[in-house]
Design a protein around this motif. Structure first.
Motif, PDB file in Angstrom:
ATOM      1  N   SER A  69       0.829  -1.210   0.000  1.00 54.01           N
ATOM      2  CA  SER A  69       0.000   0.000   0.000  1.00 54.01           C
ATOM      3  C   SER A  69       0.862   1.258   0.000  1.00 54.01           C
ATOM      4  CB  SER A  69      -0.989  -0.006   1.174  1.00 54.01           C
ATOM      5  OG  SER A  69      -0.321   0.010   2.414  1.00 54.01           O
ATOM      6  N   ALA A  70       2.002   1.229   0.672  1.00 53.25           N
ATOM      7  CA  ALA A  70       2.903   2.385   0.643  1.00 53.25           C
ATOM      8  C   ALA A  70       3.386   2.646  -0.777  1.00 53.25           C
ATOM      9  CB  ALA A  70       4.091   2.170   1.585  1.00 53.25           C
ATOM     10  N   ALA A  71       3.758   1.582  -1.482  1.00 48.81           N
ATOM     11  CA  ALA A  71       4.197   1.737  -2.875  1.00 48.81           C
ATOM     12  C   ALA A  71       3.072   2.326  -3.720  1.00 48.81           C
ATOM     13  CB  ALA A  71       4.648   0.391  -3.434  1.00 48.81           C
ATOM     14  N   LEU A  72       1.868   1.819  -3.538  1.00 51.46           N
ATOM     15  CA  LEU A  72       0.730   2.289  -4.331  1.00 51.46           C
ATOM     16  C   LEU A  72       0.364   3.741  -4.020  1.00 51.46           C
ATOM     17  CD1 LEU A  72      -1.480  -0.924  -4.198  1.00 51.46           C
ATOM     18  CD2 LEU A  72      -0.231  -0.025  -6.181  1.00 51.46           C
ATOM     19  N   ARG A  75       4.555   6.341  -1.578  1.00 50.33           N
ATOM     20  CA  ARG A  75       5.465   6.457  -0.429  1.00 50.33           C
ATOM     21  C   ARG A  75       6.582   5.437  -0.625  1.00 50.33           C
ATOM     22  NH1 ARG A  75       2.291   8.366   4.686  1.00 50.33           N
ATOM     23  NH2 ARG A  75       4.252   7.658   5.593  1.00 50.33           N
ATOM     24  N   HIS A  76       7.376   5.663  -1.656  1.00 46.61           N
ATOM     25  CA  HIS A  76       8.329   4.652  -2.105  1.00 46.61           C
ATOM     26  C   HIS A  76       9.434   4.363  -1.094  1.00 46.61           C
ATOM     27  CE1 HIS A  76       6.249   4.319  -5.822  1.00 46.61           C
ATOM     28  NE2 HIS A  76       6.389   5.611  -6.072  1.00 46.61           N
ATOM     29  N   GLN A  77       9.921   5.375  -0.382  1.00 45.67           N
ATOM     30  CA  GLN A  77      10.969   5.104   0.613  1.00 45.67           C
ATOM     31  C   GLN A  77      10.415   4.213   1.729  1.00 45.67           C
ATOM     32  OE1 GLN A  77      14.150   5.557   0.233  1.00 45.67           O
ATOM     33  NE2 GLN A  77      13.765   6.567  -1.715  1.00 45.67           N
ATOM     34  N   ASP A  78       9.183   4.471   2.159  1.00 39.17           N
ATOM     35  CA  ASP A  78       8.557   3.600   3.168  1.00 39.17           C
ATOM     36  C   ASP A  78       8.381   2.188   2.617  1.00 39.17           C
ATOM     37  OD1 ASP A  78       8.356   5.733   4.955  1.00 39.17           O
ATOM     38  OD2 ASP A  78       6.300   6.204   4.365  1.00 39.17           O
ATOM     39  N   ALA A  79       7.955   2.094   1.368  1.00 43.45           N
ATOM     40  CA  ALA A  79       7.767   0.784   0.734  1.00 43.45           C
ATOM     41  C   ALA A  79       9.085   0.037   0.636  1.00 43.45           C
ATOM     42  CB  ALA A  79       7.149   0.956  -0.652  1.00 43.45           C
ATOM     43  N   ILE A  80      10.150   0.737   0.324  1.00 38.03           N
ATOM     44  CA  ILE A  80      11.466   0.104   0.193  1.00 38.03           C
ATOM     45  C   ILE A  80      11.947  -0.408   1.552  1.00 38.03           C
ATOM     46  CG2 ILE A  80      13.905   0.561  -0.310  1.00 38.03           C
ATOM     47  CD1 ILE A  80      12.848   2.472  -2.572  1.00 38.03           C
ATOM     48  N   ILE A  81      11.839   0.417   2.565  1.00 37.54           N
ATOM     49  CA  ILE A  81      12.290   0.001   3.906  1.00 37.54           C
ATOM     50  C   ILE A  81      11.487  -1.202   4.389  1.00 37.54           C
ATOM     51  CG2 ILE A  81      12.356   0.697   6.343  1.00 37.54           C
ATOM     52  CD1 ILE A  81      12.988   3.575   5.244  1.00 37.54           C
ATOM     53  N   THR A  82      10.173  -1.111   4.298  1.00 37.01           N
ATOM     54  CA  THR A  82       9.320  -2.209   4.765  1.00 37.01           C
ATOM     55  C   THR A  82       9.495  -3.444   3.897  1.00 37.01           C
ATOM     56  OG1 THR A  82       7.734  -0.583   5.577  1.00 37.01           O
ATOM     57  CG2 THR A  82       6.958  -2.849   5.391  1.00 37.01           C
ATOM     58  N   GLY A  83       9.562  -3.250   2.588  1.00 41.33           N
ATOM     59  CA  GLY A  83       9.739  -4.377   1.674  1.00 41.33           C
ATOM     60  C   GLY A  83      11.033  -5.123   1.919  1.00 41.33           C
ATOM     61  N   VAL A  96       5.335  -8.703  -2.691  1.00 44.38           N
ATOM     62  CA  VAL A  96       6.184  -7.630  -2.167  1.00 44.38           C
ATOM     63  C   VAL A  96       7.311  -7.334  -3.147  1.00 44.38           C
ATOM     64  CG1 VAL A  96       7.782  -6.996  -0.314  1.00 44.38           C
ATOM     65  CG2 VAL A  96       5.593  -8.076   0.238  1.00 44.38           C
ATOM     66  N   MET A  97       7.908  -8.374  -3.696  1.00 40.13           N
ATOM     67  CA  MET A  97       9.024  -8.187  -4.629  1.00 40.13           C
ATOM     68  C   MET A  97       8.606  -7.370  -5.848  1.00 40.13           C
ATOM     69  SD  MET A  97      10.625 -12.040  -4.441  1.00 40.13           S
ATOM     70  CE  MET A  97      12.115 -11.752  -5.405  1.00 40.13           C
ATOM     71  N   ARG A  98       7.436  -7.655  -6.399  1.00 36.52           N
ATOM     72  CA  ARG A  98       6.966  -6.934  -7.590  1.00 36.52           C
ATOM     73  C   ARG A  98       6.777  -5.451  -7.296  1.00 36.52           C
ATOM     74  NH1 ARG A  98       3.073 -11.651  -7.948  1.00 36.52           N
ATOM     75  NH2 ARG A  98       4.020 -13.083  -9.458  1.00 36.52           N
ATOM     76  N   HIS A  99       6.167  -5.143  -6.174  1.00 43.94           N
ATOM     77  CA  HIS A  99       5.928  -3.741  -5.819  1.00 43.94           C
ATOM     78  C   HIS A  99       7.236  -3.051  -5.405  1.00 43.94           C
ATOM     79  CE1 HIS A  99       1.825  -5.293  -5.803  1.00 43.94           C
ATOM     80  NE2 HIS A  99       1.440  -4.037  -5.993  1.00 43.94           N
ATOM     81  N   LEU A 100       8.136  -3.792  -4.758  1.00 38.99           N
ATOM     82  CA  LEU A 100       9.430  -3.234  -4.393  1.00 38.99           C
ATOM     83  C   LEU A 100      10.233  -2.896  -5.645  1.00 38.99           C
ATOM     84  CD1 LEU A 100      11.505  -2.422  -2.293  1.00 38.99           C
ATOM     85  CD2 LEU A 100      12.187  -4.827  -2.115  1.00 38.99           C
ATOM     86  N   PHE A 101      10.165  -3.752  -6.656  1.00 33.02           N
ATOM     87  CA  PHE A 101      10.824  -3.444  -7.933  1.00 33.02           C
ATOM     88  C   PHE A 101      10.339  -2.106  -8.466  1.00 33.02           C
ATOM     89  CE2 PHE A 101      10.027  -3.361 -12.526  1.00 33.02           C
ATOM     90  CZ  PHE A 101      11.335  -3.241 -12.981  1.00 33.02           C
ATOM     91  N   ALA A 102       9.038  -1.890  -8.441  1.00 34.10           N
ATOM     92  CA  ALA A 102       8.486  -0.626  -8.948  1.00 34.10           C
ATOM     93  C   ALA A 102       8.987   0.555  -8.128  1.00 34.10           C
ATOM     94  CB  ALA A 102       6.956  -0.678  -8.946  1.00 34.10           C
ATOM     95  N   SER A 103       8.967   0.430  -6.805  1.00 33.16           N
ATOM     96  CA  SER A 103       9.430   1.529  -5.954  1.00 33.16           C
ATOM     97  C   SER A 103      10.908   1.824  -6.184  1.00 33.16           C
ATOM     98  CB  SER A 103       9.181   1.212  -4.478  1.00 33.16           C
ATOM     99  OG  SER A 103       7.808   1.305  -4.182  1.00 33.16           O
TER     100      SER A 103
END
Length: 160
Positions: A69-72, A75-83, A96-103
Protein backbone atom coordinates in the motif's frame (compact mmCIF):
# COMPACT_ATOMS: atom_id res chain seq x y z
CA UNK A 1 -16.74 -14.27 -1.46
CA UNK A 2 -15.79 -15.06 -5.06
CA UNK A 3 -14.57 -11.54 -5.85
CA UNK A 4 -17.58 -9.80 -4.33
CA UNK A 5 -15.21 -7.21 -2.89
CA UNK A 6 -17.84 -4.69 -1.80
CA UNK A 7 -19.69 -7.35 0.21
CA UNK A 8 -16.36 -8.50 1.59
CA UNK A 9 -15.62 -4.94 2.70
CA UNK A 10 -18.91 -4.86 4.63
CA UNK A 11 -18.15 -8.16 6.38
CA UNK A 12 -14.63 -7.01 7.19
CA UNK A 13 -16.00 -3.79 8.65
CA UNK A 14 -18.22 -5.86 10.94
CA UNK A 15 -15.25 -8.08 11.86
CA UNK A 16 -13.21 -4.99 12.83
CA UNK A 17 -16.07 -3.84 15.08
CA UNK A 18 -16.32 -7.24 16.74
CA UNK A 19 -12.57 -7.69 17.14
CA UNK A 20 -10.86 -4.30 16.92
CA UNK A 21 -7.54 -5.56 18.29
CA UNK A 22 -7.05 -8.44 15.84
CA UNK A 23 -4.45 -7.45 13.23
CA UNK A 24 -5.82 -10.02 10.78
CA UNK A 25 -9.12 -8.15 10.40
CA UNK A 26 -7.27 -4.92 9.62
CA UNK A 27 -4.85 -6.63 7.25
CA UNK A 28 -7.60 -8.39 5.30
CA UNK A 29 -9.47 -5.08 5.16
CA UNK A 30 -6.34 -3.41 3.79
CA UNK A 31 -5.95 -5.99 1.04
CA UNK A 32 -9.65 -5.75 0.21
CA UNK A 33 -9.29 -1.97 -0.13
CA UNK A 34 -6.23 -2.39 -2.35
CA UNK A 35 -8.05 -4.85 -4.61
CA UNK A 36 -10.81 -2.22 -4.92
CA UNK A 37 -8.16 0.38 -5.86
CA UNK A 38 -8.73 2.36 -2.68
CA UNK A 39 -5.02 2.73 -2.03
CA UNK A 40 -5.04 5.40 0.68
CA UNK A 41 -7.71 3.57 2.65
CA UNK A 42 -5.64 0.41 2.22
CA UNK A 43 -2.57 2.19 3.55
CA UNK A 44 -4.44 3.41 6.65
CA UNK A 45 -5.83 -0.06 7.34
CA UNK A 46 -2.44 -1.70 6.77
CA UNK A 47 -0.82 0.81 9.12
CA UNK A 48 -3.29 -0.20 11.82
CA UNK A 49 -2.57 -3.91 11.22
CA UNK A 50 1.14 -3.12 11.43
CA UNK A 51 0.76 -1.40 14.81
CA UNK A 52 -1.41 -4.21 16.21
CA UNK A 53 0.93 -6.97 15.02
CA UNK A 54 4.06 -5.55 16.63
CA UNK A 55 4.80 -8.79 18.53
CA UNK A 56 3.07 -11.26 16.23
CA UNK A 57 5.02 -14.07 14.53
CA UNK A 58 2.94 -13.21 11.45
CA UNK A 59 4.21 -9.62 11.33
CA UNK A 60 5.99 -10.09 7.94
CA UNK A 61 2.69 -11.13 6.39
CA UNK A 62 0.86 -8.14 7.86
CA UNK A 63 3.75 -5.88 6.87
CA UNK A 64 3.37 -6.99 3.26
CA UNK A 65 0.08 -5.07 3.03
CA UNK A 66 1.87 -2.02 4.42
CA UNK A 67 4.73 -2.29 1.90
CA UNK A 68 2.38 -2.77 -1.04
CA UNK A 69 0.00 0.00 0.00
CA UNK A 70 2.90 2.39 0.64
CA UNK A 71 4.20 1.74 -2.87
CA UNK A 72 0.73 2.29 -4.33
CA UNK A 73 0.40 5.59 -2.43
CA UNK A 74 3.73 6.82 -3.78
CA UNK A 75 5.47 6.46 -0.43
CA UNK A 76 8.33 4.65 -2.11
CA UNK A 77 10.97 5.10 0.61
CA UNK A 78 8.56 3.60 3.17
CA UNK A 79 7.77 0.78 0.73
CA UNK A 80 11.47 0.10 0.19
CA UNK A 81 12.29 0.00 3.91
CA UNK A 82 9.32 -2.21 4.77
CA UNK A 83 9.74 -4.38 1.67
CA UNK A 84 13.40 -5.06 2.41
CA UNK A 85 12.54 -5.95 6.00
CA UNK A 86 9.95 -8.46 4.82
CA UNK A 87 12.26 -9.98 2.24
CA UNK A 88 14.99 -10.43 4.85
CA UNK A 89 12.66 -12.98 6.46
CA UNK A 90 10.69 -14.25 3.44
CA UNK A 91 13.10 -13.98 0.52
CA UNK A 92 10.71 -15.08 -2.23
CA UNK A 93 7.52 -13.20 -1.37
CA UNK A 94 6.51 -12.26 -4.92
CA UNK A 95 3.77 -9.69 -4.27
CA UNK A 96 6.18 -7.63 -2.17
CA UNK A 97 9.02 -8.19 -4.63
CA UNK A 98 6.97 -6.93 -7.59
CA UNK A 99 5.93 -3.74 -5.82
CA UNK A 100 9.43 -3.23 -4.39
CA UNK A 101 10.82 -3.44 -7.93
CA UNK A 102 8.49 -0.63 -8.95
CA UNK A 103 9.43 1.53 -5.95
CA UNK A 104 13.13 0.98 -6.56
CA UNK A 105 12.75 1.84 -10.24
CA UNK A 106 10.69 4.93 -9.57
CA UNK A 107 13.19 6.28 -7.03
CA UNK A 108 16.08 5.83 -9.47
CA UNK A 109 17.74 2.94 -7.64
CA UNK A 110 18.65 1.34 -10.97
CA UNK A 111 21.10 -1.28 -9.68
CA UNK A 112 18.80 -2.39 -6.85
CA UNK A 113 15.86 -2.51 -9.27
CA UNK A 114 17.89 -4.62 -11.72
CA UNK A 115 18.85 -7.04 -8.93
CA UNK A 116 15.22 -7.27 -7.78
CA UNK A 117 14.01 -7.85 -11.33
CA UNK A 118 16.50 -10.67 -11.75
CA UNK A 119 15.36 -12.31 -8.48
CA UNK A 120 11.71 -12.02 -9.48
CA UNK A 121 12.28 -13.47 -12.94
CA UNK A 122 14.10 -16.47 -11.45
CA UNK A 123 10.84 -17.33 -9.64
CA UNK A 124 8.38 -15.81 -12.12
CA UNK A 125 9.81 -15.73 -15.66
CA UNK A 126 6.56 -14.13 -16.87
CA UNK A 127 7.28 -10.93 -14.93
CA UNK A 128 7.85 -8.65 -17.90
CA UNK A 129 6.49 -5.29 -18.97
CA UNK A 130 4.46 -7.02 -21.68
CA UNK A 131 2.81 -9.49 -19.28
CA UNK A 132 1.92 -7.12 -16.46
CA UNK A 133 -1.77 -6.36 -16.89
CA UNK A 134 -2.54 -9.48 -18.90
CA UNK A 135 -5.84 -11.05 -17.78
CA UNK A 136 -4.12 -14.19 -16.49
CA UNK A 137 -1.25 -12.42 -14.70
CA UNK A 138 -1.62 -12.48 -10.87
CA UNK A 139 -2.06 -8.78 -10.15
CA UNK A 140 -5.56 -8.13 -8.93
CA UNK A 141 -5.77 -4.36 -8.88
CA UNK A 142 -5.54 -1.74 -11.56
CA UNK A 143 -3.41 0.34 -9.22
CA UNK A 144 -0.80 -2.42 -8.97
CA UNK A 145 -0.74 -2.87 -12.73
CA UNK A 146 -0.28 0.88 -13.26
CA UNK A 147 2.45 1.14 -10.61
CA UNK A 148 4.44 -1.81 -11.90
CA UNK A 149 4.10 -0.67 -15.51
CA UNK A 150 5.42 2.74 -14.42
CA UNK A 151 8.28 0.94 -12.68
CA UNK A 152 9.15 -0.92 -15.89
CA UNK A 153 8.97 2.33 -17.90
CA UNK A 154 11.28 4.10 -15.45
CA UNK A 155 13.63 1.12 -15.45
CA UNK A 156 13.78 1.05 -19.23
CA UNK A 157 14.33 4.84 -19.42
CA UNK A 158 17.26 4.48 -17.03
CA UNK A 159 18.86 2.21 -19.60
CA UNK A 160 18.90 -0.90 -17.49
Amino acid sequence: LLNELEIGAEYLSMARQISPYAPLTWDLSAMNALYRDRTFEGFELASRANRLSRFSPYKPIFDSSLAISAALCGRHQDAIITGRSILSRRQEFLPVMRHLFASLSLTGAKDDAAAMLQKIQQIDPDFTAANVGAPDYPLQSKSSVELIRAGFQSFEKAGA
